[in-house]
Scaffold this active site. Structure first.
Site, short mmCIF file in Angstrom:
data_model
loop_
_atom_site.label_atom_id
_atom_site.label_comp_id
_atom_site.label_asym_id
_atom_site.label_seq_id
_atom_site.Cartn_x
_atom_site.Cartn_y
_atom_site.Cartn_z
N PHE A 161 0.85 -1.19 0.00
CA PHE A 161 0.00 0.00 0.00
C PHE A 161 0.88 1.23 0.00
O PHE A 161 1.72 1.41 0.89
CB PHE A 161 -0.94 0.04 1.21
N ASP A 201 9.11 2.48 1.92
CA ASP A 201 7.94 3.23 2.34
C ASP A 201 7.78 2.99 3.84
O ASP A 201 7.34 1.93 4.27
CB ASP A 201 6.71 2.76 1.56
N LYS A 207 2.27 9.58 8.38
CA LYS A 207 1.50 9.15 9.56
C LYS A 207 2.02 9.65 10.91
O LYS A 207 1.58 10.69 11.37
CB LYS A 207 1.36 7.62 9.55
C1 LIG Z 1 -1.08 5.16 4.98
C2 LIG Z 1 0.01 4.78 4.07
C3 LIG Z 1 0.30 5.53 2.92
C4 LIG Z 1 -0.55 6.69 2.48
O1 LIG Z 1 -0.50 7.75 3.36
P1 LIG Z 1 -1.57 8.96 3.22
O2 LIG Z 1 -1.09 9.96 4.24
O3 LIG Z 1 -2.91 8.39 3.53
O4 LIG Z 1 -1.48 9.46 1.84
C5 LIG Z 1 1.39 5.16 2.16
N1 LIG Z 1 2.16 4.11 2.51
C6 LIG Z 1 1.92 3.37 3.60
C7 LIG Z 1 2.82 2.23 3.95
C8 LIG Z 1 0.83 3.67 4.42
O5 LIG Z 1 0.57 2.91 5.50
#
Ligand SMILES: *Cc1c(COP(=O)(O)O)cnc(C)c1O
Length: 390
Positions: A127, A214, A243
């Site tokens: 994700f 990420d 986050k």
């Molecule tokens: C939540 C998340 C995103 C996206 O972040 P947003 O602030 O909602 O755009 C990207 N990568 C990972 C691993 C995430 O958990």
């Protein structure tokens, strides 16, 4: 219903205020927060140092512009580089935007090497966000359906499969980067084999590819070290954060080092709000409090405790497939879809989550105490058992 667009399956509850790991709804009911607004509320709710720092900054100045130097942003970049082993930071407002920056950097890196159609290897169940490029990098067909044409330039492999990555690198001459989460969050709290990350690093070095981690969910102390990649002993070229970085204030960051440093110049990327004085102050204070209160060690310790207590409480329970995770990123996989546990948790005064249909997920604030951990397990384990017995 309200005029808010119907893009979320919202639970029927509205919160009014929080304190530490407790949050209260508008009817006065209190809940134990084991989700942190999906890994966001690093310091819990209403942390006095964060409240004071944000309030003071609001009184001085909220926003200037990236047309000017921003002292708080420079201080935050220094701090993040010292903690991460990186050398430059671009600030965004979200995780998706941090990943957009990473994807643009990887493409730019490719073009500099005369690769006209640069390709990034991404993982199944990954994700990376909801913008068009990050949605295209995301390994979830349900999230992509209806939004085609997707952005090209991504090739997908099974998570943790080095052979598949090597195969793509050998047979596809345009690969410029490998992008992965050290612990897949939305995908269901998946970790690869410990050697995998090092092997990806070695492959990237041998082939001059960028390794992109990420860290939007697993970064900022959640695993017990500042960044998930430090748990597995690798140093990526690019790491993205959001986050938990601002403990509730929206801020994202794309950290670069090694081969990825020095690529972008003026005009290559930008953001109006990115790293403004308010959000940079929130992130600086979050980092300061994590250090002062020893929250990395706490995350490691409390995470181990929660997994151990769940393992005891759920021992021999049919339907529990696995209890896993690292630090305060915890998943309990069941043998069936269990989304209804979220509502049952809410009714019992617990904020918990289910991801990937069948994985109960816990992402508590890093200030979670031993008593909070015991309470969480004592109150959640019976809900899981009841659900599985039905
Ligand atoms: C939540 C998340 C995103 C996206 O972040 P947003 O602030 O909602 O755009 C990207 N990568 C990972 C691993 C995430 O958990």
């Amino acid at each position: 219903m309200s005029h808010v667009m119907n893009t979320y399956a919202r639970l029927p509850v509205t919160f009014s205020h929080g304190q530490g790991c407790r949050i209260t709804d508008i009817e006065g009911r209190e809940y134990l927060d084991a989700l942190s607004g999906i890994a966001v509320s690093t310091l819990g709710h209403a942390h006095p140092k964060l409240v004071a720092a944000i309030s003071a900054q609001a009184g001085r100045m909220l926003h200037t512009s990236n047309l000017y130097r921003i002292r708080e942003q420079e201080q935050l970049a220094d701090k993040l580089c010292a903690l991460s082993g990186m050398s430059e930071v671009f600030f965004s407002n979200s995780g998706a935007e941090a990943n957009e920056a990473a994807i643009k950097l990887a493409r730019f890196y490719g073009h500099k090497k005369q690769i006209e159609l640069p390709t990034i290897i991404v993982m199944e169940k990954a994700f990376h966000g909801r913008t068009m490029a990050t949605l295209s990098a995301t390994g979830n067909r349900k999230a992509q359906a209806g939004f085609e044409p997707l952005v090209s330039g991504f090739v997908r492999v099974p998570y943790g499969d080095l052979e598949a990555i090597s195969y793509v690198v050998e047979h596809h001459h345009n690969v410029v980067a490998v992008m992965l989460e050290v612990i897949q969050g939305e995908g269901g709290i998946h970790l690869a084999d410990p050697d995998f990350y090092q092997e990806v690093r070695e492959l990237c070095d041998a082939r001059s590819l960028l390794m992109i981690c990420d860290e939007v969910q697993c970064g900022m102390g959640r695993t017990g070290s500042w960044f998930g990649y430090q748990q597995v002993g690798v140093q990526p070229d690019i790491a993205t954060l959001a986050k938990g970085l601002g403990s509730g204030v929206p801020i994202g960051a794309c950290l670069v080092g090694g081969k990825a440093a020095g690529l972008f110049g003026p005009g290559n990327h930008g953001s109006t709000f990115g790293g403004n004085p308010l959000v940079s102050t929130a992130a600086l204070t979050t980092i300061e409090v994590i250090e002062q209160e020893g929250l990395l060690a706490n995350a490691a310790h409390i995470g181990d405790l929660i997994r151990k207590l769940f393992a005891e409480a759920l021992a021999g329970t049919r339907g529990v497939v696995d209890i896993r995770g690292h630090g305060l990123m915890i998943g309990i996989e069941l043998d069936r879809p269990c989304g209804e546990l979220v509502g049952r948790g809410l009714a019992a005064g617990l904020l918990i989550n289910v991801t990937a249909d069948s994985v109960v997920r816990f992402l508590p604030p890093l200030i979670f105490s031993e008593a909070d951990a015991r309470e969480l397990v004592e109150r959640t384990a019976p809900l899981i058992k009841e659900f599985l017995a039905a």
